[in-house]
Write a protein that holds these residues in place. Structure first.
Motif, mmCIF file in Angstrom:
data_model
loop_
_atom_site.group_PDB
_atom_site.id
_atom_site.type_symbol
_atom_site.label_atom_id
_atom_site.label_comp_id
_atom_site.label_asym_id
_atom_site.label_seq_id
_atom_site.Cartn_x
_atom_site.Cartn_y
_atom_site.Cartn_z
ATOM 1 N N ALA A 208 17.444 30.741 -69.862
ATOM 2 C CA ALA A 208 17.989 30.136 -71.084
ATOM 3 C C ALA A 208 17.430 30.820 -72.324
ATOM 4 C CB ALA A 208 17.674 28.635 -71.111
ATOM 5 N N ALA A 209 16.128 31.062 -72.333
ATOM 6 C CA ALA A 209 15.501 31.677 -73.504
ATOM 7 C C ALA A 209 16.031 33.082 -73.740
ATOM 8 C CB ALA A 209 13.987 31.708 -73.312
ATOM 9 N N VAL A 210 16.152 33.859 -72.685
ATOM 10 C CA VAL A 210 16.633 35.238 -72.821
ATOM 11 C C VAL A 210 18.071 35.284 -73.334
ATOM 12 C CG1 VAL A 210 17.265 37.293 -71.520
ATOM 13 C CG2 VAL A 210 15.064 36.205 -71.108
ATOM 14 N N LEU A 211 18.952 34.517 -72.709
ATOM 15 C CA LEU A 211 20.370 34.605 -73.052
ATOM 16 C C LEU A 211 20.679 33.970 -74.409
ATOM 17 C CD1 LEU A 211 22.087 33.978 -69.605
ATOM 18 C CD2 LEU A 211 21.437 36.132 -70.699
ATOM 19 N N GLN A 212 19.958 32.935 -74.782
ATOM 20 C CA GLN A 212 20.226 32.279 -76.061
ATOM 21 C C GLN A 212 19.861 33.149 -77.253
ATOM 22 O OE1 GLN A 212 18.178 28.513 -75.969
ATOM 23 N NE2 GLN A 212 19.442 27.716 -74.284
ATOM 24 N N ARG A 213 18.962 34.102 -77.052
ATOM 25 C CA ARG A 213 18.531 34.945 -78.164
ATOM 26 C C ARG A 213 18.848 36.423 -77.935
ATOM 27 N NH1 ARG A 213 18.554 30.528 -79.532
ATOM 28 N NH2 ARG A 213 16.896 29.284 -80.521
ATOM 29 N N LEU A 214 19.744 36.685 -77.020
ATOM 30 C CA LEU A 214 20.040 38.071 -76.643
ATOM 31 C C LEU A 214 20.517 38.916 -77.813
ATOM 32 C CD1 LEU A 214 20.228 40.101 -74.310
ATOM 33 C CD2 LEU A 214 22.555 39.291 -73.894
ATOM 34 N N ASP A 215 21.353 38.345 -78.667
ATOM 35 C CA ASP A 215 21.939 39.105 -79.772
ATOM 36 C C ASP A 215 21.223 38.880 -81.101
ATOM 37 O OD1 ASP A 215 23.920 40.234 -78.122
ATOM 38 O OD2 ASP A 215 25.147 38.425 -78.281
ATOM 39 N N TRP A 216 20.070 38.212 -81.060
ATOM 40 C CA TRP A 216 19.320 37.963 -82.292
ATOM 41 C C TRP A 216 18.386 39.138 -82.565
ATOM 42 C CZ3 TRP A 216 17.861 32.422 -83.919
ATOM 43 C CH2 TRP A 216 18.898 31.545 -83.622
ATOM 44 N N PRO A 217 18.058 39.395 -83.825
ATOM 45 C CA PRO A 217 17.032 40.411 -84.112
ATOM 46 C C PRO A 217 15.724 40.054 -83.421
ATOM 47 C CG PRO A 217 18.184 39.758 -86.117
ATOM 48 C CD PRO A 217 18.619 38.807 -85.045
ATOM 49 N N LEU A 218 14.988 41.054 -82.985
ATOM 50 C CA LEU A 218 13.779 40.823 -82.210
ATOM 51 C C LEU A 218 12.780 39.947 -82.953
ATOM 52 C CD1 LEU A 218 12.002 41.325 -79.739
ATOM 53 C CD2 LEU A 218 11.234 43.455 -80.812
ATOM 54 N N GLU A 219 12.598 40.211 -84.253
ATOM 55 C CA GLU A 219 11.596 39.448 -84.989
ATOM 56 C C GLU A 219 11.976 37.976 -85.083
ATOM 57 O OE1 GLU A 219 14.273 41.546 -88.025
ATOM 58 O OE2 GLU A 219 13.300 41.973 -86.107
ATOM 59 N N VAL A 220 13.281 37.679 -85.125
ATOM 60 C CA VAL A 220 13.735 36.289 -85.164
ATOM 61 C C VAL A 220 13.531 35.640 -83.795
ATOM 62 C CG1 VAL A 220 15.695 34.753 -85.552
ATOM 63 C CG2 VAL A 220 15.401 36.787 -86.979
ATOM 64 N N ALA A 221 13.875 36.364 -82.735
ATOM 65 C CA ALA A 221 13.691 35.833 -81.382
ATOM 66 C C ALA A 221 12.216 35.540 -81.099
ATOM 67 C CB ALA A 221 14.241 36.807 -80.357
ATOM 68 N N LEU A 222 11.341 36.422 -81.559
ATOM 69 C CA LEU A 222 9.911 36.233 -81.320
ATOM 70 C C LEU A 222 9.360 35.014 -82.047
ATOM 71 C CD1 LEU A 222 8.655 39.932 -81.560
ATOM 72 C CD2 LEU A 222 8.841 38.533 -79.498
ATOM 73 N N ALA A 223 9.971 34.685 -83.178
ATOM 74 C CA ALA A 223 9.490 33.560 -83.982
ATOM 75 C C ALA A 223 10.184 32.246 -83.643
ATOM 76 C CB ALA A 223 9.690 33.862 -85.469
ATOM 77 N N THR A 224 11.046 32.268 -82.629
ATOM 78 C CA THR A 224 11.846 31.101 -82.295
ATOM 79 C C THR A 224 11.160 30.230 -81.252
ATOM 80 O OG1 THR A 224 13.886 32.306 -82.755
ATOM 81 C CG2 THR A 224 14.089 30.332 -81.414
ATOM 82 N N ARG A 225 11.278 28.920 -81.414
ATOM 83 C CA ARG A 225 10.822 27.981 -80.388
ATOM 84 C C ARG A 225 11.886 27.885 -79.292
ATOM 85 N NH1 ARG A 225 9.989 22.369 -82.872
ATOM 86 N NH2 ARG A 225 9.451 21.929 -80.694
ATOM 87 N N PHE A 226 11.449 27.791 -78.072
ATOM 88 C CA PHE A 226 12.362 27.641 -76.948
ATOM 89 C C PHE A 226 12.059 26.311 -76.273
ATOM 90 C CE2 PHE A 226 12.115 32.238 -77.546
ATOM 91 C CZ PHE A 226 13.459 32.529 -77.654
ATOM 92 N N GLU A 227 12.916 25.328 -76.486
ATOM 93 C CA GLU A 227 12.668 23.985 -75.975
ATOM 94 C C GLU A 227 12.529 23.933 -74.456
ATOM 95 O OE1 GLU A 227 15.491 21.289 -77.549
ATOM 96 O OE2 GLU A 227 14.839 21.552 -79.626
ATOM 97 N N PRO A 228 13.372 24.658 -73.680
ATOM 98 C CA PRO A 228 13.183 24.603 -72.220
ATOM 99 C C PRO A 228 11.804 25.096 -71.779
ATOM 100 C CG PRO A 228 15.335 25.503 -72.762
ATOM 101 C CD PRO A 228 14.568 25.426 -74.048
ATOM 102 N N ILE A 229 11.282 26.130 -72.455
ATOM 103 C CA ILE A 229 9.966 26.633 -72.093
ATOM 104 C C ILE A 229 8.879 25.640 -72.500
ATOM 105 C CG2 ILE A 229 8.267 28.429 -72.638
ATOM 106 C CD1 ILE A 229 10.501 30.455 -72.613
ATOM 107 N N GLU A 230 9.040 25.038 -73.676
ATOM 108 C CA GLU A 230 8.067 24.034 -74.103
ATOM 109 C C GLU A 230 8.082 22.825 -73.174
ATOM 110 O OE1 GLU A 230 9.102 23.236 -78.127
ATOM 111 O OE2 GLU A 230 8.127 25.031 -78.907
ATOM 112 N N ALA A 231 9.273 22.415 -72.736
ATOM 113 C CA ALA A 231 9.384 21.270 -71.837
ATOM 114 C C ALA A 231 8.769 21.568 -70.473
ATOM 115 C CB ALA A 231 10.850 20.871 -71.671
#
Length: 256
Positions: A208-231
């Motif tokens: 989920a984390a990989v595919l949800q941020r696949l097309d985002w700039p790297l710096e934005v993806a790195l700074a993003t919270r991923f709820e499934p991983i946190e859960a």
């Protein structure tokens, strides 16, 4: 589901296209059955990974069956929503392995590209025949091809309609493994077992984390919270992984 075989063995779901006389072309009935299969895979917590295969040696799938017309929305049935063609996109939360042989053309090629892992028989031919045949409808397969292949390789396939052999697909990074046809099922099962050996919840969170941020700039993806991983931090499997590591033993995953 006569045109779709759906079975579950352990934690692995098997989905088989079963219209070999029609080169496994997908008609509206097959489309509905595939949607039911994806829904069950997403719903059932005992399913950790899925394998998509096809009956017959000649073809994995040649796309939509134009001889059967269109669905009630007036658009071609294709893939039970997995491709997003003909209706809302269905997101498969569990890992999907495509075991491909023979012709994988048009929408069939797209269906394979929807998988997370592709294992191809040496007989496989991937192709985008739309321009060569002069039939241009949905273009989802082209959008996926240009993202999963080197730019000029994809454009060459799109503009000429020429096919790509399995060995070339492997060299371009499109497929994970090429095997002889008789070894295809075993190879796909081997990939499924390797995935199922990992924590199923961790695998799903990672996908989920990989595919949800696949097309985002790297710096934005790195700074993003991923709820499934946190859960995942609060699951039994997370604690089991820590205990197994400390006790130097193999983890016993429960998917909870």
């Amino acid at each position: 589901m006569s045109d779709i075989e759906f079975t579950i063995r352990g934690h692995v779901a098997q989905v088989k296209l079963n219209r070999p006389k029609s080169l496994n072309a997908i008609d509206p009935g097959m489309d509905r059955d595939l949607r039911a299969a994806w829904d069950e895979i997403n719903r059932n917590p005992e399913i950790w990974v899925a394998i998509l295969t096809a009956e017959g040696e000649r073809a994995f799938c040649v796309g939509a069956d134009v001889s059967k017309g269109t669905d009630r929305a007036g658009r071609m049935a294709l893939g039970g929503g997995l491709t997003g063609i003909g209706g809302p996109l269905v997101t498969l939360t569990k890992p999907l392995i495509a075991a491909v042989q023979g012709y994988a053309l048009g929408g069939g090629f797209e269906l394979a590209m929807c998988a997370d892992i592709i294992v191809a028989a040496s007989t496989t031919q991937f192709g985008l025949p739309e321009t060569k045949a002069g039939i241009m409808g949905e273009c989802g397969v082209m959008h996926r091809a240009i993202r999963q292949l080197p730019h000029h390789i994809a454009m060459g396939m799109i503009l000429t309609g020429e096919r790509m052999k399995a060995a070339d697909a492997f060299n371009y990074g499109l497929v994970n493994e090429v095997v002889e046809p008789a070894e295809l099922e075993e190879a796909a099962q081997r990939w499924a077992e390797r995935i199922a050996a990992a924590s199923p919840l961790a695998v799903q969170a990672a996908k989920a984390a990989v595919l949800q941020r696949l097309d985002w700039p790297l710096e934005v993806a790195l700074a993003t919270r991923f709820e499934p991983i946190e859960a995942y931090a609060f699951t039994e499997d997370r604690h089991e992984g820590e205990r197994a590591f400390a006790e130097k033993r193999k983890p016993e995953w429960r998917g909870r």
